[in-house]
Design a protein around this motif. Structure first.
Motif: not given
Length: 430
Positions: A347-352, A373-379
């Protein structure tokens, strides 16, 4: 299983997982969806279980071992320089792509139905900076705050360098713990084909393709942005700066990139990234022992550069908030300087939230993106790990620490456990 290479095993797990996921989704096979979910969950839990001791001892030992590396300060500064350069180039492409595709333009979403997200303590620069230093050492480990664990590892590693010989018993203990964790984690990684089937199968069974429809342009933008970095930016740097073959680099590094794609964890992939960097890309072991753990916790081109830039443009357009040149420069600054906020976890919630709060954009925009988010987090994670492997190759090549015979040789088999490192050398992470 040893008849098939590790990469082929991962690919098989990926295909099987997608197939099972579609079976569970189309025919509503509840027990299969639940089984896939539990298999993936257990695999990720096993990876996360090793994160605190792995990160702490890897960072501590790698920092302390810099005293035995000639030109350590130059190597560290070059590594940081290329981390910043690749992050800046990545975010520049992401902003340009966002201005071309306008990911949030014309999208009508129920803003009141945005999923609630707890952004307390993660939304401002003050929160981020104060959050680096732990108030309680035990809490940093129990709450899995990787950034604080990295801070403790750097401080104690530097202290061990300053103390010198008196710190050797502590360093020997840390090296022993590191080897034990690496060995146990390698057993977990060998289960990755099964974990892959569970993780990707769960995503397909839960989300299918329907969820992507309202956010198709944004989702495509994230994948396109990551592919631009993976297939254009990194290969260009490898060919022009590193003077090495990008094709051979990706051939050597592919198992780590593939595992990152399905595990969604840079830190969880760290042992495999370390191993391919040393055993396949031919980077000097002592330097790789510093650069790879450092990169796994701070080098996040996918999560900290491409994704926040596109997400900020998306949120601004959905909420009809215009962005100026200064805002885009601010996005670039946050992406380059604040990448450590992602800390190598899924995940990148903190950065977002850090990016949105800096720009003064509604934090409710985070909730709009949580579902996919899970789908995007893979790439994103695959891009992170590729970048974490690219920089050591560039720096090692410029410093004469790259074994080109190893780099150009047929990829070494990763099925067996790695050979034990020499007594005085930094052990390989595997």
């Amino acid at each position: 299983m040893k008849r098939f290479g590790f990469s082929l095993q991962l690919l098989t797990g990926l295909v099987v997982g997608v197939a099972l996921g579609f079976v569970a989704k189309i025919w509503d096979v509840t027990w299969l969806a639940e089984t896939l979910t539990q298999v993936g969950k257990i695999f990720v839990q096993l990876l996360k279980l090793a994160v605190p001791p792995l990160v702490f001892t890897a960072v501590l030992v790698s920092v302390a071992n810099l005293r035995n590396v000639n030109g350590a300060a130059r190597l560290a500064s070059k590594t940081l320089f290329w981390f910043l350069v690749t992050a800046a180039v990545s975010v520049a492409f992401a902003i340009g792509l966002g201005l071309i595709i306008n990911p949030g333009q014309g999208i009508t979403l129920d803003l009141g139905a945005a999923k609630a997200v707890d952004t307390e303590g993660a939304g401002t620069w003050a929160d981020f900076i104060t959050g680096i230093v732990p108030t309680n050492i035990v809490t940093a480990f129990t709450e899995l705050n990787v950034l604080q664990i990295v801070f403790l590892g750097i401080v104690l590693g530097a202290a061990a360098m300053a103390v010198g010989e008196k710190a050797e018993p502590f360093l020997n203990f840390s090296r022993s713990v590191l080897e034990l964790v690496q060995k146990a984690l390698w057993w977990v990684i060998r289960l990755a084909p099964i974990g892959t089937a569970g993780l990707i199968g769960k995503s397909v069974a839960t989300y299918g393709w329907d969820l992507l429809a309202p956010l198709a342009k944004f989702s495509a933008g994230v994948y396109i942005g990551c592919f631009i970095v993976l297939l254009a930016v990194y290969p260009t740097l490898l060919a022009l700066v590193g003077k090495v073959s990008p094709v051979r680099f990706y051939r050597n590094t592919w198992p780590a990139i593939e595992l990152a794609f399905v595990s969604r964890s840079s830190v969880g992939t760290l042992p495999l990234t370390q191993r391919v960097t040393i055993e396949r890309n031919g980077v000097d072991r002592d330097y790789a022992a510093f650069a790879v753990p450092f990169g796994a916790t701070t080098k996040m081109d996918g999560c900290a550069s491409i994704y926040p830039a596109l997400a900020a443009i998306f949120v601004a357009q959905v909420y009809d908030i215009p962005l100026g040149v200064g805002d885009y420069l601010l996005i670039a600054f946050v992406s380059v300087i604040g990448s450590a906020a992602t800390a190598g976890l899924t995940g990148a919630i903190v950065m977002l939230t850090l990016t949105l709060s800096t720009l003064g954009l509604p934090l409710e925009g985070v909730g709009l993106l949580l579902a996919i988010d899970p789908i995007l987090d893979m790439i994103r994670t695959a891009t992170n790990v590729a970048g974490q492997a690219v920089v050591p190759v560039l720096v090692a090549r410029s410093e004469g620490r790259l074994d080109e015979a190893v780099f150009n040789a047929p990829p070494q088999d990763l099925d067996s456990a790695p050979a034990k490192a020499p007594r005085d050398a930094e052990p390989a992470l595997a």
